[in-house]
Design a protein around this motif. Sequence first.
Motif, PDB file in Angstrom:
ATOM      1  N   CYS A  75       0.860  -1.173   0.000  1.00  0.00           N
ATOM      2  CA  CYS A  75       0.000   0.000   0.000  1.00  0.00           C
ATOM      3  C   CYS A  75       0.902   1.231   0.000  1.00  0.00           C
ATOM      4  CB  CYS A  75      -0.899  -0.023   1.231  1.00  0.00           C
ATOM      5  SG  CYS A  75      -2.185   1.214   1.189  1.00  0.00           S
ATOM      6  N   TYR A  76       0.738   2.101  -0.978  1.00  0.00           N
ATOM      7  CA  TYR A  76       1.581   3.280  -1.136  1.00  0.00           C
ATOM      8  C   TYR A  76       0.735   4.538  -0.955  1.00  0.00           C
ATOM      9  CZ  TYR A  76       4.873  -0.019  -3.194  1.00  0.00           C
ATOM     10  OH  TYR A  76       5.726  -1.067  -3.400  1.00  0.00           O
ATOM     11  N   HIS A  77       1.208   5.456  -0.111  1.00  0.00           N
ATOM     12  CA  HIS A  77       0.503   6.707   0.164  1.00  0.00           C
ATOM     13  C   HIS A  77       1.348   7.878  -0.350  1.00  0.00           C
ATOM     14  CE1 HIS A  77      -2.257   4.773   3.039  1.00  0.00           C
ATOM     15  NE2 HIS A  77      -1.221   4.036   3.348  1.00  0.00           N
ATOM     16  N   CYS A  78       0.698   8.905  -0.845  1.00  0.00           N
ATOM     17  CA  CYS A  78       1.423  10.127  -1.194  1.00  0.00           C
ATOM     18  C   CYS A  78       0.461  11.303  -1.155  1.00  0.00           C
ATOM     19  CB  CYS A  78       2.107  10.014  -2.551  1.00  0.00           C
ATOM     20  SG  CYS A  78       1.022  10.214  -3.968  1.00  0.00           S
ATOM     21  N   GLN A  79       1.047  12.511  -1.140  1.00  0.00           N
ATOM     22  CA  GLN A  79       0.283  13.743  -1.207  1.00  0.00           C
ATOM     23  C   GLN A  79       0.672  14.465  -2.485  1.00  0.00           C
ATOM     24  OE1 GLN A  79       1.101  16.266   2.130  1.00  0.00           O
ATOM     25  NE2 GLN A  79      -0.634  15.490   3.289  1.00  0.00           N
ATOM     26  N   ILE A  80      -0.319  15.011  -3.145  1.00  0.00           N
ATOM     27  CA  ILE A  80      -0.074  15.866  -4.304  1.00  0.00           C
ATOM     28  C   ILE A  80      -0.550  17.256  -3.896  1.00  0.00           C
ATOM     29  CG2 ILE A  80      -0.661  16.343  -6.699  1.00  0.00           C
ATOM     30  CD1 ILE A  80      -1.215  13.307  -6.986  1.00  0.00           C
ATOM     31  N   ILE A  81       0.379  18.208  -3.918  1.00  0.00           N
ATOM     32  CA  ILE A  81       0.054  19.580  -3.519  1.00  0.00           C
ATOM     33  C   ILE A  81       0.106  20.461  -4.761  1.00  0.00           C
ATOM     34  CG2 ILE A  81       0.705  21.533  -2.069  1.00  0.00           C
ATOM     35  CD1 ILE A  81       2.044  19.474  -0.186  1.00  0.00           C
ATOM     36  N   LEU A  82      -1.022  21.071  -5.082  1.00  0.00           N
ATOM     37  CA  LEU A  82      -1.106  21.985  -6.219  1.00  0.00           C
ATOM     38  C   LEU A  82      -1.270  23.404  -5.681  1.00  0.00           C
ATOM     39  CD1 LEU A  82      -3.585  19.955  -8.467  1.00  0.00           C
ATOM     40  CD2 LEU A  82      -1.087  19.956  -8.560  1.00  0.00           C
ATOM     41  N   LYS A  83      -0.373  24.320  -6.114  1.00  0.00           N
ATOM     42  CA  LYS A  83      -0.391  25.698  -5.620  1.00  0.00           C
ATOM     43  C   LYS A  83      -0.531  26.663  -6.789  1.00  0.00           C
ATOM     44  CE  LYS A  83       2.778  24.875  -1.771  1.00  0.00           C
ATOM     45  NZ  LYS A  83       4.039  25.297  -1.163  1.00  0.00           N
ATOM     46  N   SER A  84      -1.300  27.693  -6.560  1.00  0.00           N
ATOM     47  CA  SER A  84      -1.358  28.822  -7.477  1.00  0.00           C
ATOM     48  C   SER A  84      -1.336  30.081  -6.614  1.00  0.00           C
ATOM     49  CB  SER A  84      -2.620  28.775  -8.347  1.00  0.00           C
ATOM     50  OG  SER A  84      -3.752  29.154  -7.592  1.00  0.00           O
ATOM     51  N   ASP A 127      -4.827  29.738  -4.802  1.00  0.00           N
ATOM     52  CA  ASP A 127      -5.391  28.511  -4.250  1.00  0.00           C
ATOM     53  C   ASP A 127      -4.281  27.512  -3.914  1.00  0.00           C
ATOM     54  OD1 ASP A 127      -7.325  26.688  -3.486  1.00  0.00           O
ATOM     55  OD2 ASP A 127      -7.906  26.142  -5.524  1.00  0.00           O
ATOM     56  N   ILE A 128      -4.531  26.694  -2.910  1.00  0.00           N
ATOM     57  CA  ILE A 128      -3.673  25.551  -2.575  1.00  0.00           C
ATOM     58  C   ILE A 128      -4.598  24.360  -2.402  1.00  0.00           C
ATOM     59  CG2 ILE A 128      -2.138  24.499  -0.890  1.00  0.00           C
ATOM     60  CD1 ILE A 128      -1.148  27.270  -0.160  1.00  0.00           C
ATOM     61  N   ARG A 129      -4.278  23.280  -3.093  1.00  0.00           N
ATOM     62  CA  ARG A 129      -5.085  22.058  -2.985  1.00  0.00           C
ATOM     63  C   ARG A 129      -4.167  20.898  -2.641  1.00  0.00           C
ATOM     64  NH1 ARG A 129     -10.368  22.579  -6.386  1.00  0.00           N
ATOM     65  NH2 ARG A 129     -10.419  24.833  -6.470  1.00  0.00           N
ATOM     66  N   VAL A 130      -4.618  20.075  -1.694  1.00  0.00           N
ATOM     67  CA  VAL A 130      -3.852  18.904  -1.278  1.00  0.00           C
ATOM     68  C   VAL A 130      -4.706  17.674  -1.552  1.00  0.00           C
ATOM     69  CG1 VAL A 130      -2.714  17.723   0.630  1.00  0.00           C
ATOM     70  CG2 VAL A 130      -2.676  20.228   0.512  1.00  0.00           C
ATOM     71  N   TYR A 131      -4.145  16.749  -2.334  1.00  0.00           N
ATOM     72  CA  TYR A 131      -4.833  15.505  -2.656  1.00  0.00           C
ATOM     73  C   TYR A 131      -4.077  14.353  -2.013  1.00  0.00           C
ATOM     74  CZ  TYR A 131      -7.323  18.222  -6.147  1.00  0.00           C
ATOM     75  OH  TYR A 131      -8.102  19.154  -6.778  1.00  0.00           O
ATOM     76  N   GLU A 132      -4.793  13.526  -1.282  1.00  0.00           N
ATOM     77  CA  GLU A 132      -4.227  12.324  -0.691  1.00  0.00           C
ATOM     78  C   GLU A 132      -4.471  11.178  -1.662  1.00  0.00           C
ATOM     79  OE1 GLU A 132      -2.754  12.020   2.402  1.00  0.00           O
ATOM     80  OE2 GLU A 132      -3.002  14.151   2.861  1.00  0.00           O
ATOM     81  N   GLU A 174      -3.827   7.035  -2.394  1.00  0.00           N
ATOM     82  CA  GLU A 174      -3.426   5.730  -1.878  1.00  0.00           C
ATOM     83  C   GLU A 174      -3.511   4.729  -3.018  1.00  0.00           C
ATOM     84  OE1 GLU A 174      -4.647   3.829   2.061  1.00  0.00           O
ATOM     85  OE2 GLU A 174      -5.907   2.771   0.621  1.00  0.00           O
ATOM     86  N   CYS A 175      -2.426   4.048  -3.289  1.00  0.00           N
ATOM     87  CA  CYS A 175      -2.394   3.023  -4.334  1.00  0.00           C
ATOM     88  C   CYS A 175      -2.152   1.678  -3.674  1.00  0.00           C
ATOM     89  CB  CYS A 175      -1.274   3.298  -5.332  1.00  0.00           C
ATOM     90  SG  CYS A 175      -1.481   4.845  -6.212  1.00  0.00           S
ATOM     91  N   VAL A 176      -3.002   0.715  -3.976  1.00  0.00           N
ATOM     92  CA  VAL A 176      -2.846  -0.637  -3.455  1.00  0.00           C
ATOM     93  C   VAL A 176      -2.381  -1.517  -4.601  1.00  0.00           C
ATOM     94  CG1 VAL A 176      -3.990  -2.606  -2.383  1.00  0.00           C
ATOM     95  CG2 VAL A 176      -4.623  -0.268  -1.716  1.00  0.00           C
ATOM     96  N   VAL A 177      -1.243  -2.177  -4.397  1.00  0.00           N
ATOM     97  CA  VAL A 177      -0.657  -3.022  -5.436  1.00  0.00           C
ATOM     98  C   VAL A 177      -0.703  -4.458  -4.958  1.00  0.00           C
ATOM     99  CG1 VAL A 177       1.413  -3.507  -6.774  1.00  0.00           C
ATOM    100  CG2 VAL A 177       0.861  -1.143  -6.143  1.00  0.00           C
TER     101      VAL A 177
END
Length: 112
Positions: A20-29, A32-37, A39-42
């Motif tokens: 199970c792999y977790h990461c955060q994707i942070i998009l900034k302008s 605006d700031i957006r944080v996406y969590e 989770e990928c299950v392999v």
Amino acid sequence: LGGADTVEFPIKFTPKHAGCYHCQIILKSSYDIRVYEVECVVNAEQADAQLEFLTPAYQTVTQEIPISNMSSQDWRFEAVLDGQCFYGPPVINVPVGETAQYPLTFKPVAEC
């Protein structure tokens, strides 16, 4: 696909192992700031397995089948045995990071 207010954001993920792999994707302008969590299950590749039981007539044999849980959640399996003379527990629990043994028993009632 998408309207004027959507943007495609392709992600390439190449894991080396099951898990199970977790990461955060942070998009900034500037507005605006957006944080996406994410989770990928392999899962490991599925492999066919075959068990062969050799035992003298009318004698019971049990094979322990290991079930390893490398995920981030506890597993609960319900076992459905198809065939005569095979027995095992109807449910098995495998905690995170552990390996449980499923005892599959063959009790022949005749030569076969």
